[in-house]
Design an enzyme around this catalytic site. Structure first.
Site, mmCIF file in Angstrom:
data_model
loop_
_atom_site.group_PDB
_atom_site.id
_atom_site.type_symbol
_atom_site.label_atom_id
_atom_site.label_comp_id
_atom_site.label_asym_id
_atom_site.label_seq_id
_atom_site.Cartn_x
_atom_site.Cartn_y
_atom_site.Cartn_z
ATOM 1 N N GLU A 195 13.370 -18.019 24.901
ATOM 2 C CA GLU A 195 13.813 -16.776 24.260
ATOM 3 C C GLU A 195 14.183 -15.767 25.325
ATOM 4 O O GLU A 195 13.580 -15.753 26.404
ATOM 5 C CB GLU A 195 12.678 -16.196 23.419
ATOM 6 C CG GLU A 195 12.247 -17.069 22.282
ATOM 7 C CD GLU A 195 11.215 -16.360 21.415
ATOM 8 O OE1 GLU A 195 11.616 -15.769 20.404
ATOM 9 O OE2 GLU A 195 10.038 -16.362 21.776
ATOM 10 N N LYS A 208 2.362 -17.504 8.967
ATOM 11 C CA LYS A 208 1.606 -17.629 10.203
ATOM 12 C C LYS A 208 1.147 -16.247 10.676
ATOM 13 O O LYS A 208 1.745 -15.262 10.235
ATOM 14 C CB LYS A 208 2.435 -18.311 11.274
ATOM 15 C CG LYS A 208 3.688 -17.539 11.633
ATOM 16 C CD LYS A 208 4.251 -17.974 12.934
ATOM 17 C CE LYS A 208 3.410 -17.455 14.087
ATOM 18 N NZ LYS A 208 4.197 -17.185 15.285
ATOM 19 N N LYS A 231 9.144 -16.206 26.807
ATOM 20 C CA LYS A 231 9.946 -15.031 26.481
ATOM 21 C C LYS A 231 10.576 -14.505 27.767
ATOM 22 O O LYS A 231 10.082 -14.775 28.858
ATOM 23 C CB LYS A 231 9.055 -13.954 25.855
ATOM 24 C CG LYS A 231 8.522 -14.382 24.485
ATOM 25 C CD LYS A 231 8.053 -13.210 23.661
ATOM 26 C CE LYS A 231 7.463 -13.660 22.339
ATOM 27 N NZ LYS A 231 8.461 -14.080 21.350
ATOM 28 N N LYS A 264 14.644 -24.826 9.683
ATOM 29 C CA LYS A 264 15.906 -24.776 10.428
ATOM 30 C C LYS A 264 16.698 -26.056 10.162
ATOM 31 O O LYS A 264 16.134 -27.147 10.170
ATOM 32 C CB LYS A 264 15.637 -24.619 11.932
ATOM 33 C CG LYS A 264 15.069 -23.247 12.300
ATOM 34 C CD LYS A 264 14.864 -23.143 13.796
ATOM 35 C CE LYS A 264 14.083 -21.887 14.172
ATOM 36 N NZ LYS A 264 14.888 -20.673 14.212
ATOM 37 N N ASP A 278 1.228 -18.564 19.706
ATOM 38 C CA ASP A 278 2.361 -18.025 18.947
ATOM 39 C C ASP A 278 3.449 -19.076 18.715
ATOM 40 O O ASP A 278 4.087 -19.102 17.666
ATOM 41 C CB ASP A 278 2.952 -16.838 19.734
ATOM 42 C CG ASP A 278 4.082 -16.144 18.992
ATOM 43 O OD1 ASP A 278 3.902 -15.844 17.793
ATOM 44 O OD2 ASP A 278 5.144 -15.906 19.611
ATOM 45 N N ARG A 305 0.827 -1.210 0.000
ATOM 46 C CA ARG A 305 0.000 0.000 0.000
ATOM 47 C C ARG A 305 0.858 1.256 0.000
ATOM 48 O O ARG A 305 0.429 2.316 -0.413
ATOM 49 C CB ARG A 305 -0.916 -0.002 1.223
ATOM 50 C CG ARG A 305 -2.262 -0.627 0.906
ATOM 51 C CD ARG A 305 -3.220 -0.379 2.014
ATOM 52 N NE ARG A 305 -2.542 -0.624 3.296
ATOM 53 C CZ ARG A 305 -3.162 -0.727 4.458
ATOM 54 N NH1 ARG A 305 -4.460 -0.603 4.514
ATOM 55 N NH2 ARG A 305 -2.496 -0.947 5.574
ATOM 56 N N HIS A 325 5.198 -24.192 16.074
ATOM 57 C CA HIS A 325 6.590 -24.643 16.120
ATOM 58 C C HIS A 325 6.794 -25.871 17.019
ATOM 59 O O HIS A 325 7.421 -26.854 16.625
ATOM 60 C CB HIS A 325 7.506 -23.521 16.594
ATOM 61 C CG HIS A 325 7.317 -22.234 15.846
ATOM 62 N ND1 HIS A 325 7.069 -22.182 14.497
ATOM 63 C CD2 HIS A 325 7.336 -20.935 16.253
ATOM 64 C CE1 HIS A 325 6.948 -20.922 14.105
ATOM 65 N NE2 HIS A 325 7.104 -20.140 15.159
ATOM 66 N N HIS A 335 8.481 -21.582 10.069
ATOM 67 C CA HIS A 335 9.916 -21.403 9.793
ATOM 68 C C HIS A 335 10.787 -22.374 10.594
ATOM 69 O O HIS A 335 11.930 -22.616 10.233
ATOM 70 C CB HIS A 335 10.341 -19.934 9.964
ATOM 71 C CG HIS A 335 10.537 -19.499 11.386
ATOM 72 N ND1 HIS A 335 9.500 -19.166 12.209
ATOM 73 C CD2 HIS A 335 11.655 -19.329 12.121
ATOM 74 C CE1 HIS A 335 9.971 -18.823 13.389
ATOM 75 N NE2 HIS A 335 11.275 -18.908 13.372
HETATM 76 C C1 BG6 Z 1 7.798 -16.572 15.723
HETATM 77 C C2 BG6 Z 1 7.034 -15.977 16.872
HETATM 78 O O1 BG6 Z 1 6.987 -17.446 14.994
HETATM 79 O O2 BG6 Z 1 8.910 -17.293 16.217
HETATM 80 C C3 BG6 Z 1 7.921 -15.092 17.712
HETATM 81 O O3 BG6 Z 1 5.951 -15.207 16.372
HETATM 82 C C4 BG6 Z 1 9.156 -15.841 18.143
HETATM 83 O O4 BG6 Z 1 7.228 -14.599 18.849
HETATM 84 C C5 BG6 Z 1 9.828 -16.490 16.941
HETATM 85 O O5 BG6 Z 1 10.040 -14.917 18.742
HETATM 86 C C6 BG6 Z 1 10.959 -17.373 17.371
HETATM 87 O O6 BG6 Z 1 11.671 -17.783 16.247
HETATM 88 P P1 BG6 Z 1 13.204 -18.157 16.338
HETATM 89 O O7 BG6 Z 1 13.536 -18.620 14.960
HETATM 90 O O8 BG6 Z 1 13.924 -16.930 16.765
HETATM 91 O O9 BG6 Z 1 13.281 -19.242 17.357
#
Ligand code: BG6
Length: 506
Positions: A232, A164, A356, A198, A251, A61, A256, A194
């Protein structure tokens, strides 16, 4: 350590290259495009992994000219890939970028896109990347369908990558799948997780199914329990607008961690193909029993970080983060105890935790084996004997470690645990591809092995949605807290301690 048989490495370099492709990025001026997609394209191009006929059409946009978009590409490389120079790769890729400014709800945008695709001409494949907020998916998918841009023309292909979050609960995930299936076949749809891109996650498949020695012991007879941790140090990172409506369960766990669990728990596939691998993962996921939420013995714990210190820095509590309400009960930490009812795993708990603002960034899968049936060294050993442990370090120190007991040198028979470590970085020097590089390339090649299938996404939502709903019902302000920089709340320790076990110290 040098990998045995180096010529093997050379063979690995004979890799398929996709046919002519145009990548259409919806959300081209957004964060994901800058942080991940453009740098990934640059690396792929540098490694000569992009097709000879390749173009990118950015759609957004924000008013940008083609030149502005190219400028943005250079900035993104500078900021997120430490590429500052002006080499052939940058110039060549830059020349393949163009931009269309428009509103995704406006049919005229799709007419212009159709024209642009025709001008680029001859591309056999078009890959649409939905790097946009989920609220806009339906508009884009419907409009692509209405404009005749979703169906596969004669010899080419049309595919769509969906980012996602894939829904926010079971109902919305189903609705999204239905919407996609109205315009795209399942084999045209690539749902990104994602974590599957990895390296170490892919290596889990290799570890289990390219080696003969692990599979025979990969079951309830030898394994006591499994711990999957995704810790994290970061907080909500200015993403409160999204995170407030998500929380750690939706999330991180729904996608994951469930993917990691399925890869650990799946039966051996008969071949390495998208259909078979994903079928076996589905079998494993279907064995996961509903999470018990009964009072004191609940198998799910949530918590939220309070102010504290992480990596020697004082950090605010979640409720003081910009955009977060002072009474927010969004969880930033989740621990789960899951039960898989099948022959392989009956009686072997899978403990999952993610949070987190924990003390350390680390993602790992720990397979804890049973103790030996008879501990003949117990009386002579000064330290308590440990059971065998296999740890797959997903990040940041990618590798695999095995713990076993060894004799301490000396005249006495003393035993101590030792580690045998395989480190990616030392064994395979060179760059490890970013998840987005692998996944973009696979989507161009039409290989969906590392993407989430519709049934996996829905089954996973079916597991986590009742947990989330139960927490919502108790939506008071009493969510347990943990100090930033600590390993989660006391309740999570109790969850595992009830079984006479403890979380690994990382
Ligand atoms: C994302 C989440 O899918 O994955 C984030 O939305 C998270 O909140 C992230 O921080 C973690 O990814 P990675 O690759 O840093 O472990």
């Amino acid at each position: 350590m040098v990998p045995a048989g180096n010529p093997l490495l050379d063979n690995l370099r004979i890799e398929p290259t996709p046919g002519a492709t145009t990548l259409v990025i919806f959300g081209a001026s957004g964060d994901l495009t800058r942080r991940k997609l453009l740098p990934a394209l640059h690396t792929l191009s540098r490694g000569q992994r992009l097709p000879a006929r390749f173009a990118v059409v950015g759609i957004g946009r924000t008013e940008l000219s083609d030149d502005d978009f190219r400028q943005q590409f250079r900035e993104s490389l500078r900021e997120h890939a430490e590429v500052t120079g002006d080499d052939d790769v940058v110039r060549s890729l830059e020349g393949r970028l163009s931009y269309i400014c428009g509103d995704t709800g406006d049919p005229a945008l799709y007419e212009r896109l159709a024209e642009r695709l025709k001008e680029i001409g001859g591309a056999d494949g078009v890959l649409y990347y939905l790097a946009i907020p989920p609220g806009v998916y339906s508009t884009v998918v419907e409009r692509l369908g209405a404009a005749g841009l979703a169906g596969t023309p004669g010899r080419g292909w049309r595919r769509v990558i969906v980012e996602k979050p894939f829904g926010t609960d079971l109902a919305s995930a189903r609705a999204l799948n239905e919407l996609l299936h109205r315009h795209f076949e399942e084999d045209q749809i690539f749902r990104i997780d994602h974590y599957l891109g990895k390296e170490t996650v892919q290596n889990l498949l290799v570890l289990r199914f390219a080696n003969g020695m692990f599979e025979p012991i990969w079951n309830r007879r030898y394994i006591d329990h499994v711990q999957i941790t995704a810790a994290e140090t970061v907080g909500v990172e200015g993403r409160a607008a999204y995170y407030e409506g998500a929380g750690a369960l939706r999330d991180m766990v729904q996608n994951h961690l469930m993917q990691l669990l399925a890869l650990v728990a799946m039966e051996p596939p008969v071949e390495f193909s998208a259909g078979t691998v994903r079928d076996r993962k589905m079998d494993a996921l279907k064995a996961v029993q509903p999470v018990s939420l009964e009072g004191e013995n609940a198998d799910a714990v949530r918590a939220q970080y309070r102010a504290g210190w992480v990596e020697r820095r004082e950090v605010p509590g979640y409720r003081s983060e910009p955009g977060v309400g002072v009474e927010s009960t969004t969880e930033t930490y989740v621990a789960l105890r899951l039960r898989l009812d099948n022959w392989r795993w009956a009686g072997v708990p899978f403990y999952l935790r993610t949070g987190k603002r924990l003390p350390k960034r680390t993602t790992e899968i720990a397979i804890q084996f049973h103790r030996p049936p008879l501990e003949i060294f117990r009386r002579v050993s000064p330290t308590p004997l440990m059971s065998n442990l296999l740890v797959i370090n997903v990040q940041p120190d990618e590798g695999i470690s095995m713990r076993f007991d060894a004799k301490i040198p000396g005249t006495r028979m003393q035993v101590a645990p030792v580690m045998m470590n395989f480190r990616y970085g030392t064994t395979f020097p060179g760059e490890v591809p970013e998840a987005y590089e692998t996944l973009l390339l696979d989507a161009m090649l039409g290989d969906a092995t590392l993407f989430a299938r519709h049934d996996f996404v829905e089954t996973s939502w079916a597991l986590v949605t009742p947990v989330h709903e139960a927490w919502e019902e108790h939506g008071d302000t009493s969510i347990p807290g943990y100090e930033a920089g600590e390993w989660g709340p006391q309740e999570a320790d109790s969850l595992i301690a009830r079984d006479g076990r403890r979380w690994r110290t990382l």
